[in-house]
Design an enzyme around this catalytic site. Structure first.
Site, PDB file in Angstrom:
ATOM      1  CG  ASP A   1      -2.062  -1.008   1.026  1.00  0.00           C
ATOM      2  OD1 ASP A   1      -2.283  -1.419  -0.131  1.00  0.00           O
ATOM      3  OD2 ASP A   1      -2.676  -1.420   2.031  1.00  0.00           O
TER       4      ASP A   1
ATOM      5  CG  LEU B   1     -22.974 -24.380 -21.168  1.00  0.00           C
ATOM      6  CD1 LEU B   1     -23.682 -23.059 -21.370  1.00  0.00           C
ATOM      7  CD2 LEU B   1     -23.982 -25.508 -21.104  1.00  0.00           C
TER       8      LEU B   1
ATOM      9  CE  LYS C   1     -21.703 -19.128 -22.557  1.00  0.00           C
ATOM     10  NZ  LYS C   1     -20.571 -18.200 -22.531  1.00  0.00           N
TER      11      LYS C   1
ATOM     12  NE  ARG D   1     -16.915 -23.125 -14.886  1.00  0.00           N
ATOM     13  CZ  ARG D   1     -15.950 -23.904 -15.322  1.00  0.00           C
ATOM     14  NH1 ARG D   1     -14.702 -23.513 -15.167  1.00  0.00           N
ATOM     15  NH2 ARG D   1     -16.198 -25.043 -15.921  1.00  0.00           N
TER      16      ARG D   1
ATOM     17  CB  CYS E   1       9.545 -33.376 -31.573  1.00  0.00           C
ATOM     18  SG  CYS E   1       9.060 -31.844 -32.383  1.00  0.00           S
TER      19      CYS E   1
HETATM   20  S1  IVH Z   1     -25.719 -22.977 -17.306  1.00  0.00           S
HETATM   21  C1  IVH Z   1     -24.186 -26.953 -17.091  1.00  0.00           C
HETATM   22  N1  IVH Z   1     -26.894 -20.838 -18.129  1.00  0.00           N
HETATM   23  O1  IVH Z   1     -21.650 -19.961 -19.570  1.00  0.00           O
HETATM   24  C2  IVH Z   1     -24.650 -25.607 -17.118  1.00  0.00           C
HETATM   25  N2  IVH Z   1     -24.521 -20.837 -18.073  1.00  0.00           N
HETATM   26  O2  IVH Z   1     -19.805 -22.272 -20.630  1.00  0.00           O
HETATM   27  C3  IVH Z   1     -23.615 -24.581 -17.212  1.00  0.00           C
HETATM   28  N3  IVH Z   1     -23.496 -18.726 -18.753  1.00  0.00           N
HETATM   29  O3  IVH Z   1     -19.747 -20.924 -16.809  1.00  0.00           O
HETATM   30  C4  IVH Z   1     -24.053 -23.267 -16.831  1.00  0.00           C
HETATM   31  N4  IVH Z   1     -25.384 -17.670 -19.149  1.00  0.00           N
HETATM   32  O4  IVH Z   1     -20.642 -18.570 -16.859  1.00  0.00           O
HETATM   33  C5  IVH Z   1     -25.707 -21.419 -17.892  1.00  0.00           C
HETATM   34  N5  IVH Z   1     -28.109 -19.004 -18.813  1.00  0.00           N
HETATM   35  C6  IVH Z   1     -26.932 -19.588 -18.573  1.00  0.00           C
HETATM   36  C7  IVH Z   1     -25.698 -18.910 -18.764  1.00  0.00           C
HETATM   37  C8  IVH Z   1     -24.505 -19.580 -18.511  1.00  0.00           C
HETATM   38  C9  IVH Z   1     -24.051 -17.567 -19.130  1.00  0.00           C
HETATM   39  C10 IVH Z   1     -22.040 -18.982 -18.647  1.00  0.00           C
HETATM   40  C11 IVH Z   1     -21.597 -19.488 -17.312  1.00  0.00           C
HETATM   41  C12 IVH Z   1     -20.912 -20.788 -17.560  1.00  0.00           C
HETATM   42  C13 IVH Z   1     -20.636 -20.725 -19.019  1.00  0.00           C
HETATM   43  C14 IVH Z   1     -20.684 -22.121 -19.595  1.00  0.00           C
END
Ligand code: IVH
Length: 676
Positions: free
Chosen positions: A38, A84, A119, A140, A434
């Site tokens: 700080d 996802l 999303k 997360r 390699c």
């Molecule tokens: S569901 C198994 N719902 O997307 C379900 N995710 O790649 C996973 N996200 O880490 C999450 N909107 O940060 C869900 N309506 C939504 C979402 C969402 C954004 C983000 C979330 C997650 C990432 C998945």
């Protein structure tokens, strides 16, 4: 004081602060005490206020709250936070739906309904509620373990601290996205590159008062662990979230069938700029929870959901060069170095060209003007080049026939499934001989899903390699820390931090260890399957044994491709030596066979013939969830043969010969207390 001296003094302080931040962020312990940190920060601010000519991008006046803290307590998520899979267009969605219908053994005319949720491009968080009170808030993290950022999350007004509704579950982890509205970001523009960075940085402040200064929002969309949730579909769950006092996305909608998903997508994509927060696609989730449960998960993502990404931003720039990158499995990936250009707020200077075929097909040449596309977090790629504007002198790009790293021959393999030559060209070496492959293998070894060594980033691997500190995986555990301490940018504290992180990972699961070896075609899912088969590291090491080789093909999920690649791995003495060395150093936890009390308790099953209303994949997943194993051939060890319509006679005969119990579909489902 002379201007030059002041400037040099200022720069020194900034450099020191960057170093502190780096260690603060990259390692688990800071280099100096908070007071020293700080004081330094304040002395910079004082200098800036005195001398207006002083200015740096890294000044604490520019970066609010400065680098995020790494010192949050780690807590295991009660249910993992998954990611996802991505879809980019109609074809991907059709395939997604086909996979689901196949798994559920439904005909093409079966209509699937989805909860469609724009999303939000923010930071996900998991909020643990017990007896209607917000107790703990986690980031997360790596999906399995998050960090305790309760105090910071508690500053967000959208997060209810107490739920009054009577029907709120006794215990539930509410999950959603923390983000900043675009209108609020206007005032923060100077300090952060984009709203996502601002949200992420402020969520990870040590002092919640710093978090409070940033107008963070929270939108809820799913749940993790729960006890007492009495809802059976996603849309109803979203409605309940509203009732309970959470904010949800006003654009969430129930949509049936791929064509309607596409119409909804186009509409939202068009109106995207009218919304006051950034969205980078739409999430589609099978609405019915019962179907979600049946579909389950593959590796880190659910089978029942997908993120349909928006087709990004495009820009035109010149290709300055085409470089060949060599991946961990020897794949040669061409990368276009382009004249840096801003695409949707991000400066892009590299674009992937995927493989040799792609360069040929699109006739991409060094010097061309190219249209580059960037979609969310996906690596930018080249859509096309402008052949009309092409300089006549530009020549076709010749793909190297020798590995640019080790000089070995490059090869294109024949794919037995597609009956075509692979599009990817590979270095025939594929081992630690390699240099480039070796470095990539080491990066993989320490990476998040493998050994997950905190602070051991890609740059550090490269640096240690160049300094001969690290050549093979087990070297990670025998590093010369005295030398590391004396390296530029390092010091006692940062060296100690690294040492600590490495030592912490000497206890590892068999599944992670197998994955970390980077055997081609052995990803997270296959590593899990193999770990369950071998159970212990010593059994895995004795793999080369011929009997095991035959047996392994019997494991459902492991095919000829995987077997061939495992054999290649075990045929290599360097790999055998690595395994031996690792065995001396590590404490490898035996594989946990799901729940030993599962209904099928370690029994083996095999299916022959067509089943009715249930797919092979679902049967397999039901067997695994209930602690059984599914195999692909009839041997004496098989416990049950499940027969459907038109079973293979040979298999049934063999089962009878071995006196194996034969079940029909409904007898099998009865074993699981599932009605047929
Ligand atoms: S569901 C198994 N719902 O997307 C379900 N995710 O790649 C996973 N996200 O880490 C999450 N909107 O940060 C869900 N309506 C939504 C979402 C969402 C954004 C983000 C979330 C997650 C990432 C998945």
């Amino acid at each position: 004081m002379n201007k030059k001296i002041i400037e040099s003094e200022y720069k020194k302080k900034i450099k020191l602060l960057i170093n502190y931040n780096k260690n603060y962020f990259d390692a688990s312990k800071p280099l100096v005490t908070d007071k020293v940190y700080d004081d330094l920060k304040n002395s910079i601010l004082i200098l800036e206020s005195k001398y207006s000519f002083l200015n740096s991008e890294n000044s604490p006046s520019k970066v609010v709250g400065f680098k995020p803290s790494k010192n949050f307590q780690k807590i295991t998520h009660r249910a993992p936070m998954l990611s996802l899979a991505n879809a980019f267009g109609r074809e991907d969605l059709i395939n997604f739906e086909k996979r689901i219908l196949n798994f559920l053994s439904k005909k093409d005319d079966f209509v699937l309904s989805y909860s469609t949720e724009p999303k939000i491009d923010g930071i996900s968080a998991s909020l643990i509620y017990k007896n209607s009170q917000f107790k703990i808030g986690l980031s997360r993290g790596d999906g399995k373990e998050g960090e305790d950022i309760t105090a910071n999350l508690a500053t967000i007004k959208d997060i209810p601290k107490k739920i009054k509704s009577k029907d709120f579950p006794e215990e539930i982890d509410i999950r959603g996205e923390v983000f900043i509205q675009n209108s609020d970001f206007e005032n923060l523009k100077e300090k952060f590159a984009n709203p996502r960075n601002a949200a992420s940085g402020s969520l990870r402040q040590k002092n919640p008062d710093d978090t409070k200064k940033i107008p963070l929002k929270f939108i809820a969309y799913t749940f993790g662990y729960q006890k007492g949730l009495k809802i059976n579909n996603q849309i109803d769950f979203l409605k309940k979230l509203d009732d309970w006092g959470f904010k949800t996305n006003p654009l969430n909608k129930l949509v049936a069938g791929v064509e309607n998903l596409l119409t909804n997508y186009s509409k939202i994509e068009k109106d995207r700029t009218k919304i006051d927060f950034d969205i980078d696609g739409i999430v589609y989730k099978i609405n019915n929870f019962e179907l979600q449960k049946r579909l389950g998960y593959v590796a880190n993502s659910p089978r029942w959901a997908i993120a349909h990404k928006f087709a990004s931003n495009k820009a035109i720039s010149k290709i300055l060069n085409i470089e060949i990158q060599i991946g961990r499995t020897g794949a040669l990936t061409p990368v276009a170095k382009i004249k840096p250009i801003n695409i949707g707020g991000v400066i892009v200077s590299n674009a992937t060209l995927h493989n040799e075929d792609e360069i040929d097909r699109k006739d991409i040449r060094i010097g061309d003007l190219a249209t580059i596309e960037r979609a969310g977090d996906v690596i930018p790629h080249i859509i096309s080049v402008d052949k009309l504007k092409r300089d006549k002198k530009l020549t076709k790009f010749i793909f190297p026939k020798k590995c640019p790293s080790c000089g070995s021959k490059t090869i294109k393999e024949f794919n037995n499934v597609t009956k075509k030559e692979d599009a990817v060209r590979r270095c025939s070496n594929e081992g630690y001989e390699c240099e480039k492959i070796a470095i990539e293998k080491l990066k993989h070894f320490v990476s998040k899903d493998a050994f997950n060594i905190e602070g051991f980033g890609k740059k550090i691997v490269e640096n240690f390699w160049n300094l001969n500190l690290l050549k093979l995986p087990h070297d990670v555990f025998n590093l010369d820390f005295n030398k590391i301490e004396s390296l530029e940018g390092w010091g006692k504290q940062s060296m100690e931090n690294l040492k600590y992180s490495i030592n912490q990972r000497k206890n590892i699961s068999l599944e992670r260890l197998i994955y970390s070896l980077g055997i081609r075609h052995i990803g997270l899912e296959n590593a899990k399957i193999l770990s369950k088969y071998f159970k212990s590291f010593s059994k895995f090491i004795s793999f080369s044994n011929k009997k095991i080789l035959d047996d392994i093909l019997n494991i459902d999920g492991i095919g000829e491709t995987q077997l061939k690649s495992i054999k290649i791995f075990f045929d290599n003495n360097v790999n055998l030596n690595i395994l031996k060395e690792l065995q001396k150093i590590l404490k490898v936890k035996d594989a946990i066979i799901n729940d030993k009390n599962g209904l099928l308790n370690e029994k083996t099953f095999m299916v022959t013939g067509k089943l009715n209303g249930i797919s092979r994949a679902e049967v397999k997943s039901l067997i695994e969830v209930n602690s059984g194993a599914s195999v692909s051939t009839v041997t004496k060890k098989l416990n049950y043969l499940i027969i459907g319509e038109k079973p293979t006679k040979k298999k049934v005969d063999k089962a009878k010969e071995f006196k194996i119990t034969i079940l029909n579909q409904s007898q099998f489902l009865k074993m699981l207390n599932v009605s047929s």
